[in-house]
Design an enzyme around this catalytic site. Structure first.
Site, PDB file in Angstrom:
ATOM      1  N   LYS A 224       0.715  -1.274  -0.023  1.00 52.68           N
ATOM      2  CA  LYS A 224       0.031  -0.025   0.068  1.00 52.68           C
ATOM      3  C   LYS A 224       0.741   1.332  -0.183  1.00 52.68           C
ATOM      4  CE  LYS A 224      -4.417  -1.944   1.030  1.00 52.68           C
ATOM      5  NZ  LYS A 224      -5.600  -2.332   2.021  1.00 52.68           N
ATOM      6  N   ARG A 265      -3.021  -9.994   4.872  1.00 49.86           N
ATOM      7  CA  ARG A 265      -3.480 -10.259   3.621  1.00 49.86           C
ATOM      8  C   ARG A 265      -2.457  -9.775   2.610  1.00 49.86           C
ATOM      9  NH1 ARG A 265      -5.689  -7.155  -0.425  1.00 49.86           N
ATOM     10  NH2 ARG A 265      -7.347  -7.980  -1.777  1.00 49.86           N
TER      11      ARG A 265
HETATM   12  N1  PMM Z   1      -7.633  -3.904   0.623  1.00 48.61           N
HETATM   13  C1  PMM Z   1      -7.853  -4.045  -0.681  1.00 48.61           C
HETATM   14  C2  PMM Z   1      -8.717  -5.148  -1.214  1.00 48.61           C
HETATM   15  N2  PMM Z   1      -9.376  -5.844  -0.205  1.00 48.61           N
HETATM   16  N3  PMM Z   1      -9.727  -6.323   2.121  1.00 48.61           N
HETATM   17  C3  PMM Z   1      -9.605  -6.320   3.345  1.00 48.61           C
HETATM   18  N4  PMM Z   1     -10.089  -6.986   4.196  1.00 48.61           N
HETATM   19  N5  PMM Z   1      -8.520  -5.034   3.710  1.00 48.61           N
HETATM   20  C4  PMM Z   1      -8.059  -4.462   2.899  1.00 48.61           C
HETATM   21  O1  PMM Z   1      -7.148  -3.553   3.420  1.00 48.61           O
HETATM   22  C5  PMM Z   1      -8.256  -4.685   1.361  1.00 48.61           C
HETATM   23  C6  PMM Z   1      -8.938  -5.588   0.987  1.00 48.61           C
HETATM   24  C7  PMM Z   1      -7.041  -3.162  -1.555  1.00 48.61           C
HETATM   25  O2  PMM Z   1      -5.707  -3.721  -1.907  1.00 48.61           O
HETATM   26  P1  PMM Z   1      -5.439  -4.731  -3.373  1.00 48.61           P
HETATM   27  O3  PMM Z   1      -5.837  -3.943  -4.650  1.00 48.61           O
HETATM   28  O4  PMM Z   1      -4.277  -4.953  -3.145  1.00 48.61           O
HETATM   29  O5  PMM Z   1      -6.311  -5.852  -3.296  1.00 48.61           O
END
Ligand code: PMM
Length: 297
Positions: A224, A265
């Protein structure tokens, strides 16, 4: 430590901080958009993540990067369902990353076992009833509105206090709607309506989030912007691109595991899988030496 990390009813107990690998079936996610856009390569990528140490795999079909427009439900279903089905058929523990009840329901029917809703049930009024009816585990993330203009909402006087209060409201709304509290995971939503300083303050306060909310905590910092800000040589220097933030992500994983996070994650699994195992070994050594101390005393 496992008592403080907490257990999520309906999911395995991995005995340490779990690693959730990310499969974004999108053309436009900020760090991996377009890389696994056809079902076959997305399924293969999910299986590779498991081979690298992922405990579960989060499949999403809608980008939530700042400024992202929404996709239609039909398109989201088209992207996500074959990948959920394919991974579940291989025995993978699959989570579906969606703000739509219709997508959650269809994904659960295809073998997903966890609903990860970045809006914490706020975007779609049918989500909480759908999760309650399915009896599935549910990630409730801190969210202040759709990605298209979320950066305007990154205004806090006490970021941790406000995130705790707003997460508590979403948690209570889900429970009032029939979701089993023992199935709820809490997530501070790093990067969602937050500036780098807010994300860092939340990371510093993970222990407080965990104890004040009393539920297992998911930390999703992978690649991020705030990590890019930390890695930039000067405040006004360009930030390294998302793909160069994996070592920083693994550092966050080690810190999160040490603070008792339930799961992280991440896009790049191997380094985080190593980090959670190292953190667990340190935790066990600490517990052993405390036991010896008690015996010696
Ligand atoms: N961030 C993204 C997508 N899904 N789900 C949860 N639970 N928490 C998050 O901070 C989150 C998520 C955005 O990031 P990506 O584009 O890398 O998926």
């Amino acid at each position: 430590m496992s008592a403080s990390r907490g257990q999520v009813s309906g999911l395995p107990d991995w005995g340490r901080c779990a690693v959730m690998g990310v499969v974004n079936v999108t053309p436009d996610s900020f760090s991996d958009g377009g890389q696994w856009f056809d079902p076959e390569s997305a399924i293969k990528h999910g299986l590779d993540l498991v081979a690298q140490g992922a405990d579960l795999v989060d499949v999403g079909g809608e980008s939530t990067r700042p400024g992202a427009p929404r996709v239609s439900e039909a398109e989201e279903l088209r992207r996500v369902l074959p990948v959920v089905r394919g991974l579940a058929a291989e025995g993978v523990v699959v989570s579906v990353d969606t703000m739509r009840a219709g997508v959650a329901e269809r994904a659960l029917a295809q073998g997903a076992v966890l609903v990860n809703d970045v809006s914490g049930g706020l975007a779609d009024p049918a989500m909480v009833p759908a999760v309650a009816a399915a009896g599935s585990p549910f990630v409730v993330m801190h969210w202040r509105g759709q990605s298209i203009d979320m950066n305007n909402r990154a205004v806090y006087s006490d970021v941790t206090g406000e995130v705790v209060a707003e997460l508590r409201e979403s948690f209570e709304r889900a429970v009032a709607g029939g979701v089993d509290p023992e199935r709820i995971v809490i997530d501070p939503g790093l990067g969602f309506a937050k500036q780098a300083e807010h994300d860092l303050a939340l990371m510093a306060d993970l222990g407080r989030l965990r104890t004040e909310l009393g539920r297992p905590l998911l930390v999703a910092a992978s690649r991020k912007r705030f990590l890019g800000r930390v890695l930039a040589e000067r405040p006004d220097a360009p930030v390294p691109p998302a793909r160069e933030r994996d070592a920083a992500t693994a550092a966050i994983t080690a810190l999160s595991a040490r603070e008792g996070a339930w799961a992280v994650r991440v896009h790049e699994v191997r380094a985080s899988a190593d980090a959670v195992r190292v953190a667990h070994a340190v935790e066990r050594a600490g517990a052993d030496s405390a036991g010896e101390g008690r015996r010696a005393g």
